[in-house]
Scaffold this motif. Structure first.
Motif, mmCIF file in Angstrom:
data_model
loop_
_atom_site.group_PDB
_atom_site.id
_atom_site.type_symbol
_atom_site.label_atom_id
_atom_site.label_comp_id
_atom_site.label_asym_id
_atom_site.label_seq_id
_atom_site.Cartn_x
_atom_site.Cartn_y
_atom_site.Cartn_z
ATOM 1 N N PRO A 202 83.191 64.357 47.440
ATOM 2 C CA PRO A 202 83.630 63.724 46.187
ATOM 3 C C PRO A 202 82.481 63.230 45.329
ATOM 4 N N HIS A 203 81.297 63.049 45.931
ATOM 5 C CA HIS A 203 80.132 62.613 45.160
ATOM 6 C C HIS A 203 79.501 63.760 44.378
ATOM 7 N N LEU A 204 79.789 64.980 44.758
ATOM 8 C CA LEU A 204 79.173 66.139 44.108
ATOM 9 C C LEU A 204 80.148 66.941 43.267
ATOM 10 N N ALA A 205 81.446 66.773 43.479
ATOM 11 C CA ALA A 205 82.462 67.586 42.797
ATOM 12 C C ALA A 205 83.440 66.680 42.071
ATOM 13 N N ARG A 206 83.957 67.178 40.962
ATOM 14 C CA ARG A 206 84.921 66.389 40.174
ATOM 15 C C ARG A 206 85.807 67.328 39.368
ATOM 16 N N PRO A 207 87.001 66.875 38.984
ATOM 17 C CA PRO A 207 87.877 67.721 38.161
ATOM 18 C C PRO A 207 87.266 67.983 36.784
ATOM 19 N N VAL A 208 87.545 69.150 36.246
ATOM 20 C CA VAL A 208 87.082 69.497 34.897
ATOM 21 C C VAL A 208 88.245 70.150 34.147
ATOM 22 N N PRO A 209 88.529 69.713 32.905
ATOM 23 C CA PRO A 209 89.662 70.271 32.158
ATOM 24 C C PRO A 209 89.295 71.564 31.429
ATOM 25 N N PHE A 210 90.264 72.458 31.314
ATOM 26 C CA PHE A 210 90.110 73.711 30.572
ATOM 27 C C PHE A 210 91.298 73.913 29.649
ATOM 28 N N HIS B 99 69.752 51.043 34.126
ATOM 29 C CA HIS B 99 70.898 51.088 33.223
ATOM 30 C C HIS B 99 72.111 51.606 34.002
ATOM 31 N N PRO B 100 73.323 51.080 33.734
ATOM 32 C CA PRO B 100 74.514 51.569 34.446
ATOM 33 C C PRO B 100 74.691 53.079 34.378
ATOM 34 N N GLY B 101 74.321 53.676 33.245
ATOM 35 C CA GLY B 101 74.419 55.127 33.131
ATOM 36 C C GLY B 101 73.501 55.849 34.109
ATOM 37 N N ARG B 102 72.335 55.259 34.365
ATOM 38 C CA ARG B 102 71.408 55.840 35.335
ATOM 39 C C ARG B 102 72.000 55.760 36.747
ATOM 40 N N VAL B 103 72.629 54.638 37.064
ATOM 41 C CA VAL B 103 73.230 54.474 38.383
ATOM 42 C C VAL B 103 74.363 55.486 38.570
ATOM 43 N N GLU B 104 75.165 55.694 37.539
ATOM 44 C CA GLU B 104 76.235 56.692 37.627
ATOM 45 C C GLU B 104 75.656 58.086 37.856
ATOM 46 N N HIS B 105 74.574 58.386 37.159
ATOM 47 C CA HIS B 105 73.896 59.679 37.332
ATOM 48 C C HIS B 105 73.438 59.851 38.779
ATOM 49 N N LEU B 106 72.823 58.822 39.355
ATOM 50 C CA LEU B 106 72.338 58.907 40.729
ATOM 51 C C LEU B 106 73.485 59.020 41.722
ATOM 52 N N LEU B 107 74.547 58.260 41.507
ATOM 53 C CA LEU B 107 75.702 58.341 42.408
ATOM 54 C C LEU B 107 76.320 59.731 42.393
ATOM 55 N N GLY B 108 76.333 60.370 41.228
ATOM 56 C CA GLY B 108 76.906 61.703 41.103
ATOM 57 C C GLY B 108 76.044 62.798 41.695
ATOM 58 N N ARG B 109 74.840 62.466 42.104
ATOM 59 C CA ARG B 109 73.932 63.454 42.711
ATOM 60 C C ARG B 109 73.634 63.151 44.177
ATOM 61 N N TYR B 110 73.684 61.869 44.545
ATOM 62 C CA TYR B 110 73.291 61.469 45.892
ATOM 63 C C TYR B 110 74.394 60.736 46.654
ATOM 64 N N GLY B 111 75.424 60.288 45.960
ATOM 65 C CA GLY B 111 76.489 59.557 46.626
ATOM 66 C C GLY B 111 75.962 58.307 47.313
ATOM 67 N N SER B 112 76.402 58.075 48.534
ATOM 68 C CA SER B 112 76.005 56.862 49.241
ATOM 69 C C SER B 112 74.562 56.904 49.722
ATOM 70 N N LEU B 113 73.861 58.035 49.559
ATOM 71 C CA LEU B 113 72.425 58.083 49.837
ATOM 72 C C LEU B 113 71.621 57.396 48.744
ATOM 73 N N VAL B 114 72.294 56.948 47.688
ATOM 74 C CA VAL B 114 71.589 56.315 46.574
ATOM 75 C C VAL B 114 70.750 55.134 47.049
ATOM 76 N N GLY B 115 71.163 54.480 48.144
ATOM 77 C CA GLY B 115 70.395 53.362 48.676
ATOM 78 C C GLY B 115 68.980 53.755 49.059
ATOM 79 N N GLU B 116 68.801 55.019 49.503
ATOM 80 C CA GLU B 116 67.463 55.478 49.862
ATOM 81 C C GLU B 116 66.568 55.559 48.630
#
Length: 550
Positions: A82-90, A413-430
């Protein structure tokens, strides 16, 4: 891997090979994986970045494939990654008022029904005015209405790398830059492989009770090593995508539309749009398929049939070409070849898996490991990968809910944190721990400001990147996210990761020169009129892993 025999050796670090290594490791088998270049360096980093059922396969009445793929889509989105994949509308634009809405609407209704309740939001019928509100850049004469539906999106290269990392977490040994040069035999049985370490030049023998070939478009080449063509024939179909900046198209949803040869996708992708794909036979270099000017022209022409403000070559900031490994049938049209997969054992000790779709990688991996498990004297447990989240998935939802707090604590910035979460998930702590040690890593890359310096550093430290190309092309998407294809930021990243990878000044210079040569060759190929001339231009830049050793 060379010290003592493995239970299973997997050849190929694409999504199926990485999935097979994870499947085998989580069944309690002793597993090794070898990849000639980098994780996902072939087909698995050059897809449409979708996890989907394949809406068009319903029209071909391939209900089994669609049902299976939709089940896997739901698993990836909700449980496995779920950290790497998300719904996308078409939007599916309609061009006929009555029959097409009924025909397409029935298909999308069936698609949603087969996808189950826990996949993605359900579809909606839209009038032309509603569709233009969703996608203001559509030409008014391109539709009379539309159907909005959802599929899944994933960063394919990061997902594949995370699969390999998860396999390693469960005990698999995984090595890139390791090319198979031949097989070991005991009588008529394959008992492992000879490999060449492309970083050191060392030649090794890896013994294994069973070997799984998951080499994709290289399947025929591997089959030749065991004595000729086997039971699987694979044809390579080239799919090209172009990348344009987000501000060139004003829309909230993607587009899927028919073409005379394939399907056209216009897909939202971060700060960009992906437009693809082609579907043409390819019989040239498998490692570096080249996009020609005619490929780019084809995509621009079909996209511009839908867009009120035409795109030009100047709008294209990225281009990539990948090869689909299709099971060869009697049709000469690659768009008609099978997207289903096959698992066979041409000789004792060797199992081959080929075909399939990115979305169904887990089923392919399971079937391949099932095929080798029968040869062991002890009972091998059944596959459990449908219950095994990838590293970074566990705890991701809680951290996403806490993202404002993470931003406040880290100073990002919160946007940066969202970016990191969307690429690393719970590994963001590292990564956040690295920022505490080295605050300079919290700065954006000077010429690729979508990414922080820590992301490039972490790619070398923890994500298996060995070369600059691995970081710019697969651990990040700088090679297609920036107009200069990452050339300007190459020196900054090379200097940043040099201490981690043990590069001296000469190696830093070589890495930057290799990368710049690769980009120049790709740009040259994209100006060539056809496949043959594009292939020749692309081969003007040698692979960084083989340039010095052949």
């Amino acid at each position: 891997m060379a010290r003592e025999p493995l239970d299973v050796l997997v050849i190929g670090g694409g999504v199926v090979g990485a999935g097979a290594a994870l499947d085998a490791a989580t069944r309690g088998l002793r597993v090794g994986l070898v990849e000639a270049r980098d994780y996902a360096s072939g087909t698995s980093s050059r897809s449409s970045k979708l996890v989907h059922g394949g809406l068009r396969y319903l029209e071909q009445l391939d209900f089994g494939l669609v049902r299976e793929a939709l089940r896997e889509r739901s698993l990836i989105l909700n449980r496995l990654a779920p950290h790497l994949a998300r719904p996308v509308p078409f939007l599916y634009p309609l061009q006929h008022r009555v029959w097409e809405r009924f025909y397409v609407g029935s298909g999308v209704l069936l698609y949603d029904t087969m996808g189950g309740r826990h996949g993605v939001p359900t579809h909606r019928h839209l009038t032309r005015r509603q569709a233009l509100r969703e996608f203001p850049s559509l030409r008014k004469d391109a539709l009379v209405g539309a159907i909005k539906y959802y599929d899944g999106q994933v960063d394919d290269a990061r997902h594949t790398m995370m699969l390999a990392r998860t396999a390693a977490h469960y005990g698999a040994w995984c090595a890139t830059s390791t090319r198979v040069t031949g097989f070991l035999r005991e009588g008529d049985r394959v008992s492992g492989a000879r490999v060449l370490d492309l970083e050191t030049g060392e030649r090794l023998e890896i013994r294994a009770r069973q070997t799984i070939n998951a080499a994709g478009v290289w399947t025929d080449e591997i089959q030749e090593m065991v004595g000729g063509r086997g039971q699987i024939n694979v044809r390579a179909s080239k799919g090209v995508h172009i990348v344009v900046p987000r501000d060139r198209i004003h829309a909230e949803s993607g587009i899927i539309a028919r073409t005379e040869k394939s399907v056209l996708f216009i897909i939202p992708w971060g700060e960009s749009w992906l437009i693809g794909t082609t579907d043409t036979d390819w019989a040239l270099d498998l490692a570096h398929p080249a996009a020609s000017r005619s490929d780019v022209d084809y995509l621009l022409e079909h996209a511009n049939r839908l867009l009120k403000t035409p795109l030009t070559h100047e709008d294209v900031v990225g281009v990539y070409a990948g090869l689909r490994p299709l099971l060869s049938g009697e049709s000469d049209d690659t768009s008609q070849l099978s997207r289903e997969h096959a698992v066979v054992s041409p000789v004792a000790g060797l199992v081959m898996v080929a075909g399939g779709k990115y979305t169904t990688y887990r089923v392919m991996a399971k079937d391949a490991v099932d095929a080798v498990s029968h040869s062991f004297s002890r009972k091998v447990p059944a596959s459990c990968t449908e219950t095994i989240p990838l590293v970074g998935a566990e705890g991701y939802t809680a951290l996403w809910n806490q993202r404002e707090q993470l931003a406040a604590e880290s100073g990002l910035h919160p946007g940066r944190v969202e970016h990191l979460l969307g690429r690393y998930g719970s590994l963001v702590g590292e990564l956040l721990a690295l920022l505490e040690e080295r605050p300079d890593l919290a700065e954006p890359l000077a010429d690729a400001p979508l990414y922080l310096r820590v992301e490039a550093y972490y790619a070398a430290l923890a994500e298996g990147a060995l070369h600059l190309d691995d970081i710019l092309t697969r651990r990040t998407r700088i090679s297609i996210d920036t107009p200069d294809r990452g050339v300007a930021t190459a020196e900054e990243i090379a200097a940043l990761v040099a201490p981690v990878l043990g590069w001296d000044d000469g190696q830093v210079k070589d890495e930057v020169e290799h990368y710049r040569a690769r980009v120049a060759a790709e740009l040259d190929s994209q100006q060539q009129p056809d496949d043959r001339t594009a292939d020749a231009a692309r081969l003007g830049a040698p692979d960084v892993r083989t340039a010095d050793r052949g």
